[in-house]
Scaffold this motif. Structure first.
Motif, mmCIF file in Angstrom:
data_model
loop_
_atom_site.group_PDB
_atom_site.id
_atom_site.type_symbol
_atom_site.label_atom_id
_atom_site.label_comp_id
_atom_site.label_asym_id
_atom_site.label_seq_id
_atom_site.Cartn_x
_atom_site.Cartn_y
_atom_site.Cartn_z
ATOM 1 N N UNK A 1 -0.696 -4.932 2.575
ATOM 2 C CA UNK A 1 -0.273 -5.568 1.330
ATOM 3 C C UNK A 1 -1.449 -6.338 0.743
ATOM 4 N N UNK A 2 -1.270 -6.817 -0.470
ATOM 5 C CA UNK A 2 -2.226 -7.746 -1.048
ATOM 6 C C UNK A 2 -1.536 -8.557 -2.132
ATOM 7 N N UNK A 3 -2.130 -9.681 -2.447
ATOM 8 C CA UNK A 3 -1.625 -10.592 -3.467
ATOM 9 C C UNK A 3 -2.550 -10.555 -4.658
ATOM 10 N N UNK A 4 -1.985 -10.723 -5.851
ATOM 11 C CA UNK A 4 -2.817 -10.791 -7.045
ATOM 12 C C UNK A 4 -2.005 -11.417 -8.173
ATOM 13 N N UNK A 5 -2.664 -11.865 -9.246
ATOM 14 C CA UNK A 5 -1.936 -12.383 -10.405
ATOM 15 C C UNK A 5 -1.429 -11.286 -11.323
ATOM 16 N N UNK A 6 -1.789 -10.033 -11.037
ATOM 17 C CA UNK A 6 -1.463 -8.892 -11.900
ATOM 18 C C UNK A 6 -0.178 -8.220 -11.430
ATOM 19 N N UNK A 7 0.792 -8.005 -12.301
ATOM 20 C CA UNK A 7 2.040 -7.348 -11.886
ATOM 21 C C UNK A 7 1.884 -5.862 -11.590
ATOM 22 N N UNK B 1 0.813 -1.211 0.000
ATOM 23 C CA UNK B 1 0.000 0.000 0.000
ATOM 24 C C UNK B 1 0.848 1.263 0.000
ATOM 25 N N UNK B 2 2.114 1.157 0.422
ATOM 26 C CA UNK B 2 2.950 2.358 0.462
ATOM 27 C C UNK B 2 3.614 2.648 -0.869
ATOM 28 N N UNK B 3 3.308 1.828 -1.892
ATOM 29 C CA UNK B 3 3.809 2.098 -3.220
ATOM 30 C C UNK B 3 5.187 1.562 -3.513
ATOM 31 N N UNK B 4 5.807 0.849 -2.571
ATOM 32 C CA UNK B 4 7.119 0.265 -2.856
ATOM 33 C C UNK B 4 6.994 -0.760 -3.980
ATOM 34 N N UNK C 1 0.506 -2.759 -9.650
ATOM 35 C CA UNK C 1 -0.056 -2.392 -8.350
ATOM 36 C C UNK C 1 -1.215 -1.422 -8.565
ATOM 37 N N UNK C 2 -2.456 -1.825 -8.251
ATOM 38 C CA UNK C 2 -3.591 -0.950 -8.529
ATOM 39 C C UNK C 2 -3.644 0.294 -7.663
ATOM 40 N N UNK C 3 -2.829 0.346 -6.587
ATOM 41 C CA UNK C 3 -2.905 1.498 -5.704
ATOM 42 C C UNK C 3 -1.797 2.505 -5.946
ATOM 43 N N UNK C 4 -0.934 2.248 -6.887
ATOM 44 C CA UNK C 4 0.110 3.218 -7.192
ATOM 45 C C UNK C 4 -0.536 4.532 -7.632
ATOM 46 N N UNK C 5 -0.107 5.622 -7.011
ATOM 47 C CA UNK C 5 -0.655 6.926 -7.359
ATOM 48 C C UNK C 5 -1.804 7.359 -6.480
ATOM 49 N N UNK C 6 -2.255 6.475 -5.567
ATOM 50 C CA UNK C 6 -3.322 6.867 -4.637
ATOM 51 C C UNK C 6 -2.704 7.177 -3.293
#
Length: 319
Positions: free
Chosen positions: A79-85, A57-60, A87-92
């Motif tokens: 944090x969270x896990x996903x199959x997508x490389x 969540x901190x964008x690292x 990060x959907x929260x980058x920029x928030x």
């Protein structure tokens, strides 16, 4: 690794006292997102097949994790896990929205294309001493295929996978014990590369500090003081206090007390009288020892031993 450093690593491992608690084991397919964050606990994610990404969540930078690899999060890291490389929260803004959980975990079935098999759960460090030691660890330990430790622990992944195939409704309790073994191997491998804790790594890298820590472990009953430790390290008292505290995260005598109480706990479990255990770690007064033990371990020496005796008897009945 020097003999002195190896001795500290052995003490470190014996002091962890982890208790694993499996949250779920199974697999996700398609679009999913999962997390063990938000429960104020250390946690783990073991990839049994497939691959995933670990986002923060901190964008690292996000971290890829593949089959036969494991992540131990030793803090409650958002944090969270996903199959997508991506990060959907980058920029928030951090914390502006809760971590969304998507997808339903299904029983393990490697034949399903694109599925990701996971064993996830929590780790509790049971004593104040072990929690204090873990507080020196980095937030994340990752077991990788290429790690030196992997050659000795790949069988643990296979065993966890086999136990996980028993079903997601009543997962095997053996998984918890296997996860604890995996954590021990991960810590030992990291410790051998001086990456387990900023504190112990810094101490062991400093000339004089590595031998000092090993000597304290070997002779906890000696009359250690800040002055005597400074002299051992060939430093002034002021410089020693500053550098030792910065490196370990604890004032020198508090660090000594952590070591003494852990060793005393081992002696109590071996059946030594409370007064003798206290004497062997430097306490001539049983009441002073009991006070220090309770302050560090959270309970009186006698109560601690009775609790451990009860756990040992319960384990014996299980066998």
């Amino acid at each position: 690794m020097s003999a002195q450093t190896d001795k500290v690593v052995h003490w470190l491992l014996s002091s962890l006292e982890p208790r694993s608690e499996l949250f779920h084991v199974g697999q996700y397919c398609g679009d999913w997102q999962a997390s063990t964050a938000g429960r104020a606990k250390a946690s783990f994610h073991i990839v049994l097949h497939g691959s995933m990404w670990l986002h923060f969540a901190d964008g690292r930078e996000s971290i890829p994790v593949s089959e036969g690899e494991a992540v131990f999060l030793l803090r409650d890291v958002p944090h969270w896990l996903s199959p997508d490389p991506i990060n959907p929260k980058v920029g928030t803004a951090a914390g502006d929205q809760p971590i969304e959980r998507r997808g339903t975990m299904q029983p393990l079935d490697e034949s399903i294309s694109g599925s990701v098999g996971l064993a996830c759960g929590f780790v509790e460090f049971q004593s104040i001493v072990s929690r204090a030691i873990v507080s020196l660890f980095p937030e994340i330990l990752i077991v990788r295929h290429g790690d030196d430790a992997y050659r000795g622990i790949h069988v643990l992944f296979d065993l966890i996978r086999v136990e996980g195939q028993r079903g997601i409704d009543e997962p095997s309790p053996l998984i918890d014990r296997l996860v604890e073994l995996l954590l021990f191997y991960a810590v030992r491998d990291a410790a051998h590369h001086d990456t387990v804790t900023s504190g112990l790594a810094a101490l062991m890298q400093r000339t004089g500090f590595n031998t000092l820590v090993a000597t304290i472990i070997e002779s906890p009953g000696d009359a250690w003081t800040t002055d005597s430790m400074a002299a051992f390290a060939n430093m002034s008292r002021t410089a020693f206090y500053k550098h030792f505290s910065e490196a370990s995260g604890h004032p020198p005598m508090q660090f000594v007390t952590l070591i003494r109480m852990r060793l005393a706990a081992d002696l109590l479990q071996q059946g030594l009288p409370i007064s003798r255990a206290g004497e062997m770690v430097g306490y001539q007064s049983e009441s002073a020892f009991a006070h220090a033990f309770k302050r560090t371990m959270g309970t009186q020496p006698g109560a601690w031993r009775r609790q451990r005796d009860g756990l040992s008897q319960s384990a014996a009945r299980l066998h």
